[in-house]
Design an enzyme around this catalytic site. Structure first.
Site, PDB file in Angstrom:
ATOM      1  N   ARG A 102      -3.641  11.595  39.476  1.00 44.73           N
ATOM      2  CA  ARG A 102      -3.569  11.773  38.255  1.00 44.73           C
ATOM      3  C   ARG A 102      -4.989  11.817  37.662  1.00 44.73           C
ATOM      4  NH1 ARG A 102      -3.535   7.681  33.763  1.00 44.73           N
ATOM      5  NH2 ARG A 102      -2.244   8.475  31.869  1.00 44.73           N
ATOM      6  N   HIS A 141       4.802  12.360  39.751  1.00 47.01           N
ATOM      7  CA  HIS A 141       5.351  11.167  39.300  1.00 47.01           C
ATOM      8  C   HIS A 141       6.374  10.503  40.054  1.00 47.01           C
ATOM      9  CE1 HIS A 141       4.405  11.927  34.708  1.00 47.01           C
ATOM     10  NE2 HIS A 141       3.483  11.825  35.534  1.00 47.01           N
ATOM     11  N   ASN A 181      -5.622   8.428  28.241  1.00 49.70           N
ATOM     12  CA  ASN A 181      -6.437   7.951  29.350  1.00 49.70           C
ATOM     13  C   ASN A 181      -6.519   6.412  28.849  1.00 49.70           C
ATOM     14  OD1 ASN A 181      -6.825  10.186  30.812  1.00 49.70           O
ATOM     15  ND2 ASN A 181      -8.872  10.767  29.605  1.00 49.70           N
ATOM     16  N   HIS A 191      -6.418  14.768  35.267  1.00 50.87           N
ATOM     17  CA  HIS A 191      -6.928  14.577  33.827  1.00 50.87           C
ATOM     18  C   HIS A 191      -8.304  15.113  33.831  1.00 50.87           C
ATOM     19  CE1 HIS A 191      -3.928  11.547  31.760  1.00 50.87           C
ATOM     20  NE2 HIS A 191      -3.297  12.250  32.603  1.00 50.87           N
TER      21      HIS A 191
END
Length: 319
Positions: free
Chosen positions: A62, A193, A94, A66
């Site tokens: 992740r 996920h 975040n 990001h």
């Protein structure tokens, strides 16, 4: 005269083509000579970190995602706030959720000890994502390297570019398209996920108010996510195999057991239904597409050559 002009035009064209072909590109062997210890160090630290906490694998994948969605894959997400800019770590997507910085710092410290000023934080984040996937039985891929680190970060851009758990399919498709990623690549990447956890606050509305959800699944999730409190409580994104990278996430979506609103919209009568259905029946296709999409995502607007810098410490700019 005409012959001489033609000759000069030919030479100019050759020079132009040569200049274009010599422009720097990310390569998989970038550190083979300048720091051959880099990749083994990254892998070793990641293996230790995931052995201590399986969730860390999801967090590091992740982190790469990001990073790349905000001004490119430049390690801007690692920067702490300064008097000159507000960083990305306090952006809505975040704050209190992005993690793994201590692992990146440990890798950077170990690499700097043997190859000072050579390996960028951006490349470390990219390698950490790949090695994290491998460490939980997920796909692997060749990581292209040669990125440099940014000297700034942007909370506003993070808020604008990063997907939210509450967003609908058309918004998600638009945000990924902004980064050059198509709907199939979006679904494949969201398949990350299959590991990791989410805070109650991000799925509370779904389990109490949405109708496209398996009733038993909703009732079970409410046990650890009360309507009026418990926002920081965690739940696995894939309750079937929360610590193993597989295609169970997509099987859950088909059964209306997506934890986040942004998960279930991928299989809710829209244009991505067929992709989810395909991945739910064919894990090898998902693994291949995920790996390909990670490579493509890792090439979003990298800083190269003399642009940016190689940070000495990943959380602060060199001054």
């Amino acid at each position: 005269m005409s012959s001489s002009r033609h000759a000069w035009m030919t030479i100019a064209l050759v020079v132009l083509l040569s200049a274009n072909s010599s422009q720097s590109q990310l390569t998989t062997n970038y550190y083979d000579y300048s720091c051959p210890q880099a990749l083994p160090i990254v892998r070793s630290v990641i293996q230790d970190a995931v052995a201590k906490e399986r969730r860390m694998a999801a967090s590091l994948i992740r982190l790469h995602f990001h990073d790349c969605f905000v001004q490119g894959c430049d390690a801007s997400v690692l920067l702490k706030d300064t008097p000159w800019f507000i960083g990305e770590q306090t952006a809505l997507q975040n704050v209190r959720s992005i993690r793994g910085f201590e692992v990146i710092d440990a890798i950077k410290s170990a690499v700097e000890a043997v190859c000072p000023g050579i390996v960028s934080c951006a490349d470390i984040v990219a390698l950490a994502a790949r090695d994290s996937s491998e460490s939980v039985n997920g796909p692997t891929w060749m990581v292209k390297l040669g990125r440099r680190d940014s000297t700034t970060a942007s909370k506003d851009l993070a808020n604008a570019n990063l997907p939210l758990a509450s967003e609908d399919l058309n918004v998600l498709i638009s945000k990924f398209a902004r980064q050059g990623l198509n709907p199939k690549e979006m679904v494949a990447l969201t398949g990350a996920h299959t590991i990791g956890q989410a805070h109650c606050a991000t799925f509370k509305d779904r389990i109490y108010n949405e109708t496209n959800i398996d009733p038993g699944f909703a009732i079970h999730r409410r046990l650890s996510c009360p309507r009026n409190n418990g926002d920081s409580n965690l739940a696995p994104l894939d309750p079937a195999t929360p610590n193993t990278f597989d295609n169970k996430y997509f099987k859950n979506l088909v059964k209306k057991r997506g934890l986040l609103h942004s998960d279930q919209v991928l299989f809710n009568g829209g244009e991505t239904n067929y992709i989810v259905a395909s991945y739910s029946n064919d894990w090898s296709s998902f693994f291949k597409d995920f790996a390909d999409a990670m490579v493509k995502m890792g090439e979003i607007s990298p800083l190269m050559d003399s642009v940016g810098q190689i940070r000495k410490v990943c959380s602060v700019v060199n001054y």
